[in-house]
Design an enzyme around this catalytic site. Sequence first.
Site, PDB file in Angstrom:
ATOM      1  CD  GLU A  26      -1.401   2.435   1.811  1.00  0.00           C
ATOM      2  OE1 GLU A  26      -2.307   3.590   1.796  1.00  0.00           O
ATOM      3  OE2 GLU A  26      -0.404   2.489   2.470  1.00  0.00           O
TER       4      GLU A  26
ATOM      5  CG  HIS B 139       5.151   7.722   6.087  1.00  0.00           C
ATOM      6  ND1 HIS B 139       4.901   7.843   4.820  1.00  0.00           N
ATOM      7  CD2 HIS B 139       4.091   6.798   6.544  1.00  0.00           C
ATOM      8  CE1 HIS B 139       3.752   7.377   4.616  1.00  0.00           C
ATOM      9  NE2 HIS B 139       3.457   6.875   5.421  1.00  0.00           N
TER      10      HIS B 139
END
Length: 779
Positions: free
Chosen positions: A567, A676
């Site tokens: 993803e 992230h």
Amino acid sequence: MVDEKPNKYEHHDSLPIPTYEEATSSRPSSSHSYLGPEQVSHDAERQGLLSRSRPPEPNGYEAPTVDSARSSLDFLPSSGESSRRASAEALQREIQQMDVEEPGDPTSRANRFSKRITSLTHTLSSINLPFRQYLPSSQYIRARIPSIPQILRFQPNWIIVGRIFAIFLVVGIIWLFFISDLFAVRSRRMGTGMFRPDDLRNYVQSHIDADNIRQNLQHATQYDHIAGTEGSYFLAKWMETSFIQSGLDNVGLERFDVYLNYPKKGGRRVAIIDPPELAWEAKIEEELAYPPEFEAQQTMVFHGHSKAGNVTGPLVYANYGSREDFKRLRDAGIDLTGSIVLVRYYGTQGDRSLKVKAAEQAGAAGCIIYSDPADDGFRKGDPFPKGRYMPADGVQRGSVTMSSWVVGDVLSPGYASTPGERRRDSKENNPGLVNIPSIPLAWRDAQKLLQALKGHGRKIEDSETIGGVPDVEWWTGDSGSPIVHLMNDQVEKDREGIYNVLGQITGLEQPEKSIIVGNHRDAWCFGGADPGSGTAVMVEVVRIFGELIKAGWRPLRTIEFASWDGEEYNMIGSTEHVEGRIADLRRDAFAYLNVDVAVTGTDFKAEGPIFESALYHVLGRIIDPADGNRTVRQTWEEKKYSMAGLGSGSDFVAFLDLAGTSSLDMSFDGPPFPYHSCYDNFDWMDKFGDPGFQYHKALAQIWALLILDMADRPLLPFDFNVYAREVGKYVRELEKYMQEKKAPVDLAPLKDAAEKFVTNARIFEDWGVAWTKAVTDSG
């Protein structure tokens, strides 16, 4: 398509005539077995693929190594010759034994009862039980009864005796079936008819366990798991085991071979190389998020699907990297040709790929994107490990794929990149890829670059353009700025294996129709919030549904669970899955319920207006973890939140935009977090994201109850009034945009269709209310 089945009622010379009760009580049953194409039906092949060892990669990176139970008498064999009368004399003797009802006979009520008993025994005698051939005949029994004196001799009616014996025999067999739990097995197959909807909801809601979710997250974040690497593969096997242990059907791994890139050790560089007195080189990598003895490998810093390159040029600062930012630089006379552009995350251009693309279109040779403390760092609050925000060395990795042009594998647009697929597009001039190298950076390193710009270009006075990096005098830079070297040497895999994990609970009434539930598994590092929080919640939701399966429950429609891979690069795993079964999904997929980042705060958010009524109903049952005296719905309404339209950026994209499946995305959101970076880990979640995991528990309850409603309600709980309202809103916004652009487009047909949709939606909703009331009133 349902296969043609052979006629199980073959021709017979004579068929028994059923009684009225038999004729009216027998109903046909359906037993469709759902196996969609491109799903987990080739388990043997997949297991063979998964059993291969994954060798370590060169260059230091460990990459890809309605509630009604049905009844049927169809299982009874048809009567044959054995049920006929042996002769006319036998038939006459039977008639003489029967009580014939005469009109006006005062004993007619007793006779009617006698005739029903006779009809029952006749029906029983016509059943060809498999063991009947082994029973002794009446002649055999009579021959072996010893004779007795005539005065004591009794002449039994052997037909009646045989029928009474048959009745006792059948009753005994039924009793034996109950003892052996055979009927219980049958009832489990018959599903929701034995469960009340409120009991199901109460059970699901009360059995979600926050401690289980915490343990799930702890396991899922023990090692990094970038798509296509050993970490993601091993996590896939863990998910597969969880699905199997929960009793899901058709569990397996679905492989696609796709284009991925990985960083090389020593292959990335950002440095000031001229003038010599300013020479400096960025550290690039983050500090260790865990002590050195921690077994997990910490991932290197890079951009997914970035362009490889080795470029130099003058440094220019372009704020958030939007087209407006680059236009302001051009208007100020700043030449960007051949420059290395420095931009920051977030702001007026939230998509990092479009920041790089805008720099490319402005003539830049390379792009650096950094995390500014004004957006996600110490200017907001204490950074990790003292607080929730990004630390000075934290780096936001991420993809720079042009998702607005190509979604999924960029080398196989429009078709699934299965292992045997030979078609591949080129990486050169690919609309899904940018054409200049890029790299992410921490503000710790960006500070040196910003300081080097002092005196070059225009001094920035606009507060909207000034960032939060300390000890910086903000200048734009120009063609005379210090020269920066940007290098991005990387490993590129045109066909790297990624694995979706799939499992389902097959429905009873509509097994071919499905409610799909998804969360992606891959992460840029440890993935505490993104996507670990969603993965941990999904595993708990699957466990709860597994408990229902063990109790004998089955939904009306099939529920599919999916753990997506890839993803983070470009919604690859989910898109390839959709492309591989697009026709089936368009016909049979009723809804897709997505959770990506489940929890980063306390504010519930949801996107997907057609689910508004169903979601409100569920939220009214969930206690707000922040206040035990109110529901999540009350908090939602107080804050005047509403259902927004779905955008992009998660696994619902392919389902909504390609297959046209109604989709929902939801989460508990909060302030910025170390997005992230390797600081998005279990410790961050345990200390700052959701201590106690009560919001994870609440989201699991919401998700599970929505799944129940979508899979088990006779009428799908879609809110077409809201959906029609939102479509009308979109049309008005489009009309306003077209007027601003002075585009000569006639929107009258579109506006008429939107108005008709509003009318038809209202009619349908009224019918749904009336139907529900009629069913409820009838009991």
